[in-house]
Write a protein that holds these residues in place. Structure first.
Motif, PDB file in Angstrom:
ATOM      1  N   UNK A  13       0.815  -1.212   0.000  1.00  0.00           N
ATOM      2  CA  UNK A  13       0.000   0.000   0.000  1.00  0.00           C
ATOM      3  C   UNK A  13       0.846   1.259   0.000  1.00  0.00           C
ATOM      4  N   UNK A  14       1.947   1.240   0.747  1.00  0.00           N
ATOM      5  CA  UNK A  14       2.875   2.383   0.764  1.00  0.00           C
ATOM      6  C   UNK A  14       3.480   2.558  -0.623  1.00  0.00           C
ATOM      7  N   UNK A  42      11.721   5.535  11.483  1.00  0.00           N
ATOM      8  CA  UNK A  42      10.300   5.556  11.814  1.00  0.00           C
ATOM      9  C   UNK A  42       9.514   5.720  10.523  1.00  0.00           C
ATOM     10  N   UNK A  43       8.529   4.888  10.323  1.00  0.00           N
ATOM     11  CA  UNK A  43       7.612   5.013   9.196  1.00  0.00           C
ATOM     12  C   UNK A  43       6.197   5.005   9.743  1.00  0.00           C
ATOM     13  N   UNK A  44       5.425   6.003   9.371  1.00  0.00           N
ATOM     14  CA  UNK A  44       4.035   6.103   9.824  1.00  0.00           C
ATOM     15  C   UNK A  44       3.097   6.060   8.631  1.00  0.00           C
ATOM     16  N   UNK A  45       1.989   5.353   8.798  1.00  0.00           N
ATOM     17  CA  UNK A  45       0.952   5.319   7.775  1.00  0.00           C
ATOM     18  C   UNK A  45      -0.334   5.919   8.333  1.00  0.00           C
ATOM     19  N   UNK A  46      -1.100   6.490   7.435  1.00  0.00           N
ATOM     20  CA  UNK A  46      -2.479   6.866   7.728  1.00  0.00           C
ATOM     21  C   UNK A  46      -3.328   5.921   6.898  1.00  0.00           C
ATOM     22  N   UNK A  47      -4.309   5.301   7.532  1.00  0.00           N
ATOM     23  CA  UNK A  47      -5.180   4.371   6.817  1.00  0.00           C
ATOM     24  C   UNK A  47      -6.621   4.848   6.898  1.00  0.00           C
ATOM     25  N   UNK A  48      -7.394   4.489   5.863  1.00  0.00           N
ATOM     26  CA  UNK A  48      -8.810   4.825   5.869  1.00  0.00           C
ATOM     27  C   UNK A  48      -9.583   3.761   6.647  1.00  0.00           C
ATOM     28  N   UNK A  56       1.601   8.607   4.175  1.00  0.00           N
ATOM     29  CA  UNK A  56       2.830   7.960   4.625  1.00  0.00           C
ATOM     30  C   UNK A  56       3.912   9.007   4.861  1.00  0.00           C
ATOM     31  N   UNK A  57       4.706   8.781   5.894  1.00  0.00           N
ATOM     32  CA  UNK A  57       5.909   9.572   6.128  1.00  0.00           C
ATOM     33  C   UNK A  57       6.993   8.638   6.652  1.00  0.00           C
ATOM     34  N   UNK A  58       8.213   8.866   6.166  1.00  0.00           N
ATOM     35  CA  UNK A  58       9.358   8.079   6.620  1.00  0.00           C
ATOM     36  C   UNK A  58      10.428   9.012   7.167  1.00  0.00           C
ATOM     37  N   UNK A  74      13.382  13.628   7.156  1.00  0.00           N
ATOM     38  CA  UNK A  74      11.986  13.328   6.834  1.00  0.00           C
ATOM     39  C   UNK A  74      11.880  13.236   5.314  1.00  0.00           C
ATOM     40  N   UNK A  75      11.587  12.057   4.818  1.00  0.00           N
ATOM     41  CA  UNK A  75      11.384  11.871   3.373  1.00  0.00           C
ATOM     42  C   UNK A  75      11.139  10.397   3.101  1.00  0.00           C
ATOM     43  N   UNK A  76      10.175  10.119   2.278  1.00  0.00           N
ATOM     44  CA  UNK A  76       9.210  11.033   1.685  1.00  0.00           C
ATOM     45  C   UNK A  76       7.975  11.225   2.577  1.00  0.00           C
ATOM     46  N   UNK A  77       7.181  12.193   2.182  1.00  0.00           N
ATOM     47  CA  UNK A  77       5.879  12.467   2.797  1.00  0.00           C
ATOM     48  C   UNK A  77       4.868  12.475   1.664  1.00  0.00           C
ATOM     49  N   UNK A  78       3.817  11.673   1.803  1.00  0.00           N
ATOM     50  CA  UNK A  78       2.818  11.583   0.730  1.00  0.00           C
ATOM     51  C   UNK A  78       1.427  11.388   1.309  1.00  0.00           C
ATOM     52  N   UNK A  79       0.456  12.002   0.652  1.00  0.00           N
ATOM     53  CA  UNK A  79      -0.956  11.838   1.001  1.00  0.00           C
ATOM     54  C   UNK A  79      -1.707  11.573  -0.295  1.00  0.00           C
TER      55      UNK A  79
END
Length: 167
Positions: A13-14, A42-48, A56-58, A74-79
């Motif tokens: 998904x990322x 650190x890698x964070x996801x936002x899920x629906x 996602x942000x890493x 901080x890279x990448x950042x995506x929505x």
């Protein structure tokens, strides 16, 4: 929507999100390589509501003048396009900054839209005599200290891992 630490099942998904958000394979390949080499601090996801990755942000290690100072980039950042303009990128970054602060990291650097990052508390790194290797990025290269003494006596070249140099 849920923001949480990424887990292995999130990787496809990322990957798909990064390919859509950046119209190509570059960032997806970067994250894959960082992950494979154990370089995602650190890698964070936002899920629906269905569990699909929509943000996602890493964060990965950087060095200053070749020295590990407990800083991350901080890279990448995506929505996902359908969720932009709702503050999701801001939430991902803030969640990351909070977690990194708790983990004892000293500072976070980012290369991107200075207007966006300044609203999140980042400042131009050049004000502290810090720069990255890519010419012409002085106004886009930003820093957010997490520790009170993070910038004390620190100047020079901030280097991301070699995986970033293929861009």
């Amino acid at each position: 929507m849920l923001i949480r630490v990424e887990i292995p099942i999130d990787a496809p998904g990322i990957d798909a999100l990064l390919r859509r958000a950046f119209n190509g394979d570059g960032e997806a390949g970067l994250v894959h390589d960082l992950r494979e080499d154990g370089l995602i601090t650190l890698g964070l996801v936002a899920t629906d509501d269905e569990g699909q990755v929509i943000g996602y942000v890493a964060f990965s290690p950087v060095t200053i003048q070749g020295e590990d100072m407990q800083w991350v980039g901080l890279a990448p950042l995506a929505v996902d396009e359908n969720y932009r303009g709702q503050g999701l990128a801001r939430q991902l970054v803030y969640e990351g900054l909070d977690s990194l602060n708790e983990f004892g990291y000293a500072a976070v650097v980012a290369l991107g839209d200075s207007a966006f990052y300044s609203r999140l508390g980042f400042e131009q790194a050049a004000h502290y005599d810090l720069h990255c290797r890519w010419p012409g990025t002085e106004s886009a290269f930003q820093i957010h200290p997490l520790a009170d003494d993070a910038l004390k006596g620190v100047t020079g070249l901030v280097e991301y891992h070699d995986h970033f140099n293929r861009f």
